[in-house]
Enzyme design. Structure first.
Site, short mmCIF file in Angstrom:
data_model
loop_
_atom_site.label_atom_id
_atom_site.label_comp_id
_atom_site.label_asym_id
_atom_site.label_seq_id
_atom_site.Cartn_x
_atom_site.Cartn_y
_atom_site.Cartn_z
N GLU A 1 2.85 -19.22 8.24
CA GLU A 1 1.73 -20.05 7.80
C GLU A 1 1.55 -19.96 6.29
OE1 GLU A 1 -0.86 -20.20 11.84
OE2 GLU A 1 -1.39 -18.62 10.43
N CYS B 1 -1.32 -20.18 -1.07
CA CYS B 1 -1.19 -18.80 -0.61
C CYS B 1 0.07 -18.72 0.27
CB CYS B 1 -2.44 -18.41 0.16
SG CYS B 1 -2.38 -16.74 0.84
N CYS C 1 4.18 -8.62 9.71
CA CYS C 1 4.05 -7.60 8.66
C CYS C 1 4.20 -6.22 9.30
CB CYS C 1 2.68 -7.72 8.00
SG CYS C 1 2.46 -6.56 6.62
N CYS D 1 -2.30 -2.95 8.95
CA CYS D 1 -3.66 -2.63 8.55
C CYS D 1 -4.58 -3.03 9.70
CB CYS D 1 -4.04 -3.42 7.28
SG CYS D 1 -2.97 -3.06 5.88
N CYS E 1 -6.32 -6.64 9.97
CA CYS E 1 -5.54 -7.85 9.69
C CYS E 1 -4.72 -8.31 10.90
CB CYS E 1 -4.60 -7.58 8.51
SG CYS E 1 -3.59 -8.98 8.05
N GLU F 1 4.27 -8.25 3.38
CA GLU F 1 4.11 -7.43 2.18
C GLU F 1 5.22 -7.82 1.20
OE1 GLU F 1 2.10 -5.13 0.63
OE2 GLU F 1 3.71 -5.13 -0.84
N LEU G 1 -7.15 -2.49 -1.82
CA LEU G 1 -7.68 -1.13 -1.91
C LEU G 1 -8.46 -0.76 -0.64
CD1 LEU G 1 -7.95 1.32 -3.82
CD2 LEU G 1 -10.03 0.28 -4.73
N CYS H 1 -8.12 -15.05 4.73
CA CYS H 1 -7.43 -13.76 4.58
C CYS H 1 -7.45 -13.00 5.90
CB CYS H 1 -8.14 -12.88 3.56
SG CYS H 1 -8.51 -13.67 2.02
N1 SAH Z 1 0.45 -7.26 2.17
C1 SAH Z 1 -0.15 -7.70 0.95
C2 SAH Z 1 -0.34 -9.19 0.90
C3 SAH Z 1 -1.38 -9.74 1.86
S1 SAH Z 1 -2.74 -10.23 0.92
C4 SAH Z 1 -1.43 -6.95 0.71
O1 SAH Z 1 -1.82 -6.18 1.58
O2 SAH Z 1 -2.01 -7.06 -0.35
C5 SAH Z 1 -3.95 -10.53 2.10
C6 SAH Z 1 -5.27 -9.92 1.68
O3 SAH Z 1 -6.25 -10.18 2.70
C7 SAH Z 1 -5.14 -8.42 1.56
O4 SAH Z 1 -5.96 -7.96 0.54
C8 SAH Z 1 -5.69 -8.00 2.92
O5 SAH Z 1 -6.06 -6.68 2.91
C9 SAH Z 1 -6.83 -8.98 3.12
N2 SAH Z 1 -7.25 -9.06 4.52
C10 SAH Z 1 -6.56 -8.71 5.62
N3 SAH Z 1 -7.29 -8.93 6.73
C11 SAH Z 1 -8.46 -9.43 6.33
C12 SAH Z 1 -9.62 -9.89 7.03
N4 SAH Z 1 -9.69 -9.86 8.36
N5 SAH Z 1 -10.64 -10.36 6.30
C13 SAH Z 1 -10.56 -10.43 4.95
N6 SAH Z 1 -9.49 -10.03 4.24
C14 SAH Z 1 -8.45 -9.54 4.92
#
Ligand code: SAH
Length: 334
Positions: free
Chosen positions: A81, A95, A102, A106, A109, A153, A208, A324
């Site tokens: 996507e 984006c 992935c 996390c 996510c 990532e 972070l 996100c």
């Molecule tokens: N793997 C990379 C690129 C993904 S960026 C990274 O971790 O930075 C996607 C962003 O959305 C990251 O900052 C991630 O932590 C955030 N994210 C993931 N799940 C989310 C959610 N349920 N709500 C809001 N932000 C989220």
């Protein structure tokens, strides 16, 4: 569409043919090889037959029309996507995904939940950009910004992401300036180092999400291999080399990382002029609850009063699961 086939087909031609072909596809945004008039007819015909330019995509539009998500089906049937966000200040940000699924898992996510399927190749990454370049081109608009914040990532697929960035940045292709491109990472330090060395103008964002290793380790398993001191060392080396600002992303999880005490800890951790923080409202997908708006404001006030440059991310496209942490490449038609 398979952009790698173009290279194979033009392998025995002089080098400039590939350049012309790429310019036709990524710059002139042709959708049919017959439009590539810089190429001889026999080559055009071969390309049309063996490397057609249509993109197999399913499109979802948010109610307010400002977010468009596409689901692209790849040659092996897997789906990814990509999201276009149309900002009110006329920026058009795409984006982009770097992997199918992935491996980092996390907890907050959805992409992590589906696990890791495979890396995308450079042409599959470029195709995502191409889709929206064409889409906006029809309305006489352009992509202004690219963020590697979709599925995956990027630093675990760096070679392909790097090739794609070159196409995105090249004036004869998409021609998007390096300062308009951002790569977000969960903290893969080798990648941060490569970005500083290879693309010092490209923006770096760090996911972070917690002010201390204990909580971060619970939310993001990757923290075990890349704990905060290691990540911050890499970020500081990046700043030393590039003198660029670095954005820290922080998703606000109710009762988990959103207390006033945590805001103060975060302020101490981020007290450096070139650090800034972007607070993200959690997009619910099971597991956690979003922090209420008033509490986000309080958190933001504490950071700002401590002199930390703080922004809040506008939430795009939750109604089409395009926000996100919501990208899963699954079929969402119900
Ligand atoms: N793997 C990379 C690129 C993904 S960026 C990274 O971790 O930075 C996607 C962003 O959305 C990251 O900052 C991630 O932590 C955030 N994210 C993931 N799940 C989310 C959610 N349920 N709500 C809001 N932000 C989220």
């Amino acid at each position: 569409m398979n952009l790698e086939k173009i290279e194979t087909i033009l392998k025995n031609e002089p080098d400039f043919r590939l350049k012309q072909a790429r310019k036709a596809v990524f710059h002139d945004l042709i959708t049919d090889w017959s439009e590539a008039t810089t190429l001889p007819k026999n080559i055009r015909e071969k390309l049309q037959k063996e490397a057609p330019l249509d993109i197999d995509a399913e499109i979802f539009s948010s109610k307010d029309g400002r977010t468009i998500k596409v689901r692209l089906v790849l040659e092996d049937g897997l789906a990814i996507e990509t999201v276009l966000m149309k900002h009110t200040d006329r920026r058009n940000t795409v984006c982009v995904s770097s992997q199918v699924g992935c491996p980092l898992r996390c907890l907050f996510c959805v992409t992590g939940e589906m696990g890791f399927k495979r890396d995308l190749n450079a042409s599959e990454i470029a195709e995502q950009v191409l889709f929206f370049a064409r889409h906006l081109g029809k309305q006489n608009e352009k992509i202004s910004n690219i963020v590697f914040m979709g599925m995956g990532e990027p630093f675990l697929n760096w070679e392909n992401v790097k090739e794609a960035i070159k196409l995105i940045n090249d004036d004869n292709c998409f021609g998007i300036g390096a300062r308009k491109i951002s790569v977000s990472t969960a903290g893969i330090t080798e990648g941060i180092e490569k970005l500083a060395d290879e693309f010092p103008q490209i923006n770096l964002a760090i996911s972070l999400h917690a002010p201390d290793d204990k909580l971060r380790g619970e939310l993001m398993p990757v923290n075990k291999k890349y704990p905060l001191p290691k990540v911050f060392q890499a970020v500081d080396d990046y700043i030393e080399k590039t003198n660029r600002k670095v954005m820290f992303e922080y998703v606000m999880l109710k009762g988990v990382n959103d207390s006033e005490k945590q805001a103060r800890e975060l302020a101490r951790l981020l007290k450096y002029p070139l650090y800034m923080i972007n607070l993200i409202a959690y997009n619910p997908n099971g597991g956690f609850e979003p922090t209420p708006a008033e509490k986000i404001k309080k958190f933001k006030d504490i950071l700002e009063n401590a002199g930390i440059f703080t922004t809040q991310r506008y939430r795009f496209g939750t109604d089409i699961e395009a926000a996100c942490g919501q990208l899963a490449g699954k079929d969402i038609r119900r």
